[in-house]
Scaffold this active site. Structure first.
Site, PDB file in Angstrom:
ATOM      1  N   CYS A  81       0.887  -1.089   0.006  1.00  0.00           N
ATOM      2  CA  CYS A  81      -0.018  -0.108  -0.067  1.00  0.00           C
ATOM      3  C   CYS A  81       0.888   1.234  -0.231  1.00  0.00           C
ATOM      4  O   CYS A  81       1.663   1.544  -1.056  1.00  0.00           O
ATOM      5  CB  CYS A  81      -0.963  -0.073   1.240  1.00  0.00           C
ATOM      6  SG  CYS A  81      -2.444   1.187   0.929  1.00  0.00           S
ATOM      7  N   HIS A 171      -3.576  -5.184   1.042  1.00  0.00           N
ATOM      8  CA  HIS A 171      -3.167  -5.518   2.290  1.00  0.00           C
ATOM      9  C   HIS A 171      -3.193  -7.217   2.246  1.00  0.00           C
ATOM     10  O   HIS A 171      -4.113  -7.790   2.615  1.00  0.00           O
ATOM     11  CB  HIS A 171      -3.922  -5.182   3.245  1.00  0.00           C
ATOM     12  CG  HIS A 171      -3.809  -3.385   3.543  1.00  0.00           C
ATOM     13  ND1 HIS A 171      -2.644  -2.907   4.317  1.00  0.00           N
ATOM     14  CD2 HIS A 171      -4.449  -2.272   2.819  1.00  0.00           C
ATOM     15  CE1 HIS A 171      -2.536  -1.883   4.215  1.00  0.00           C
ATOM     16  NE2 HIS A 171      -3.704  -1.214   3.509  1.00  0.00           N
ATOM     17  N   GLU A 173      -1.814  -8.993   4.596  1.00  0.00           N
ATOM     18  CA  GLU A 173      -1.800  -9.274   5.922  1.00  0.00           C
ATOM     19  C   GLU A 173      -3.284  -9.455   6.752  1.00  0.00           C
ATOM     20  O   GLU A 173      -3.255 -10.019   7.769  1.00  0.00           O
ATOM     21  CB  GLU A 173      -0.865  -8.317   6.679  1.00  0.00           C
ATOM     22  CG  GLU A 173      -1.693  -6.932   7.185  1.00  0.00           C
ATOM     23  CD  GLU A 173      -1.214  -5.602   5.927  1.00  0.00           C
ATOM     24  OE1 GLU A 173      -1.294  -4.818   6.133  1.00  0.00           O
ATOM     25  OE2 GLU A 173      -0.949  -6.358   4.788  1.00  0.00           O
TER      26      GLU A 173
END
Length: 521
Positions: A81, A171, A173
């Site tokens: 990002c 993202h 994660e």
């Protein structure tokens, strides 16, 4: 023990710590540092690769710049990002505000590359991902190629295969990105070549050595709350220094039902640790009288704990250290992590309630572990499952589960209601035979200092309200409210109203985290 390491530079995203958790799940050691970590310290850390996190700011803001020398270290770099935008901006590309923000679900069309090869969701060459950005890369730096796009973000993924630089606008994660773990594993294990040597047995060995080095021949005091974190901390420190550790179990009048006896019996039976039981209910209640602000309550409770420890320290001539079960989420929520740009949400009792004149040095052996890692560590240390997998309990105890002023009357009512809730969760199973206590990550009752009208028998009642809270989470950074069966909630409500005199209404909290925190205060 020498082990491969990944460095994560944090630009302020609220989910950066999930990157660390995903890397550790691959059994690779990593550390999270502020984005402005000096280059010489980065070199000394000697990472196998670097991950640049997301963040809320623009690459054109001068206050949010990492040392661009990281791109000259000859190691792989992954930008996520904002991290991707930072990479593009400083390597000669262009970043500009998007025509529309992308927030939430998106589908990325991918091109075969070192990062994406063989990784896809339901359709070929597609990834279901979670976006959260306004700015976007509008022009690639020299040497880069597009390896993924969306209709509104033509450069959603980019690669410099020669230098092993990668940028992704989404993202990986968060769990909403279905193949996020696979992408991070590809970068960490395959592209960086990090060996998966970070395991709990290895961690115990290193942590024990570090504690011994820190403490030397000093004595250590640890406050037991009855919760998972302080229990595991006690076991780890006891493994390292044995009888140099003295645990102080403070009964501040804000414990769960019968918790004092349970904790003393459990530690005497399972750990053989020296434990001093201090009855300080009167001291705590007197200090909390009239206090309604949650921050003040937390800090009063923290300060009183230190007073108790100071009193016990005088009896231990060589005591120099105060040990705590602080874990990673505690540090994060207090913006006390190794990064400088986290946003403070509330002070945690383990990091925000300590007086400046504290006489003891602080020992926090769990401060870099997530909750699931703490449980794994506890099992590896030989603690019983019923202790390790007990739901978390805050250091201030019921003091932060009683809204507003804390009174003994309120604590007694809440203790009983909470115990009924936990009993029913343990005794009720789903269709697979798993108890709802094990299916939920944290569950508890909250006392609301308001009264409501009710009817019991032929009479009118005007009594207090209790809220029930149950959440499901893997990391305590985000959480979903637990969709408990109505029949279970009904039994809990009926039992509380009938068995706890003074409560005539029970409500259920259906707020997630975010926007709410797990605890009410």
């Amino acid at each position: 023990m020498t082990q491969d390491k990944i460095l994560i530079l944090d630009f302020g995203s609220q989910v950066t710590r999930l990157i660390a958790r995903r890397v550790r799940e691959a059994h690779v050691y990593c550390e999270l540092h502020s984005f402005d970590m000096p280059l010489d310290e980065i070199k000394a850390f000697n990472p196998k690769g670097i991950i640049l996190s997301g963040g809320p700011n623009s690459v054109y803001e001068s206050d949010y710049q990492a040392d661009t020398g990281i791109f000259d270290l000859g190691i792989p770099v992954l930008g996520i990002c904002y991290g991707m935008q930072f990479m593009a901006h400083h390597l000669g590309g262009e970043v500009q505000p998007g025509n529309q923000r992308e927030f939430g679900y998106a589908q990325v069309k991918t091109i075969d590359s070192g990062l994406t090869r063989g990784i896809q969701d339901d359709a070929p060459n597609t990834l279901d991902v979670w976006m959260s950005h306004g700015d976007k890369v509008s022009k690639l730096p020299d040497g880069f190629a597009v390896i993924g796009d969306t209709p509104s973000c033509p450069i959603a993924m980019m690669e410099n295969a020669e230098k092993q630089f990668y940028g992704i606008q989404f993202h990986p994660e968060v769990t909403h990105t279905k193949q996020g773990r696979a992408l991070l594993n590809r970068f960490v294990l395959d592209i960086c070549g990090a060996q998966p040597g970070w395991t709990m047995p290895n961690y115990i060995e290193e942590a024990v050595a570090k504690i011994r080095e820190q403490v030397g021949s000093d004595e250590v005091i640890l406050g037991l709350s009855g919760g998972v974190d302080s229990s595991v901390a006690a076991a780890l420190i006891h493994r390292a220094i044995g009888d140099q550790l003295t645990c102080v179990f403070v009964d501040h009048g804000l414990l769960r039902l019968n918790e004092g006896k349970m904790v003393m019996d459990m530690f005497a039976r399972n750990l053989g640790v020296k434990v001093i039981h201090v009855d300080a209910e009167g001291q705590f209640m007197a200090k909390l009288a009239g206090v309604t602000d949650p921050e003040k309550k937390r800090k009063i409770i923290g300060a009183e704990f230190i007073e108790v420890f100071d009193a016990e320290e005088k009896k231990l001539t060589n005591a120099k250290w105060l040990a705590q079960g602080t874990i990673y989420p505690d540090v994060i929520e207090s913006a006390g992590a190794k990064t400088k740009k986290a946003h403070a949400i509330k002070s945690h009792h383990n990091v925000g309630g300590l007086p400046e004149n504290m006489k003891l040095k602080l020992l926090e052996p769990l401060r870099d572990l997530f909750k699931d890692e703490v449980r794994e560590l506890g099992v590896a240390l030989g603690l019983p499952r019923e202790m390790v997998y007990r739901h978390p309990f805050p250091g201030p105890g019921l003091g932060v589960r009683i809204l507003g002023e804390v009174k003994k009357e309120y604590a007694d009512l809440l203790r009983q209601a909470d115990d009924i809730f936990i009993q029913e969760l343990r005794n009720t199973t789903d269709e697979n035979g798993t108890s709802w206590y094990d299916l939920t990550s944290q569950a508890f009752a909250v006392f609301l200092p308001v009264k409501s009208v009710g009817v019991m028998g032929d009479g009118r009642t005007y009594d207090y309200v209790v809220a029930l809270r149950a959440v499901i989470t893997s990391d305590f950074m985000t959480a979903h409210w637990a969709e408990l069966p109505y029949s279970l909630l009904g039994r809990v409500s009926n039992r509380i109203i009938n068995e706890v005199k003074g409560i005539n209404r029970v409500v259920y909290d259906v707020s997630g985290k975010p926007p709410a925190t797990i605890e009410w205060e």
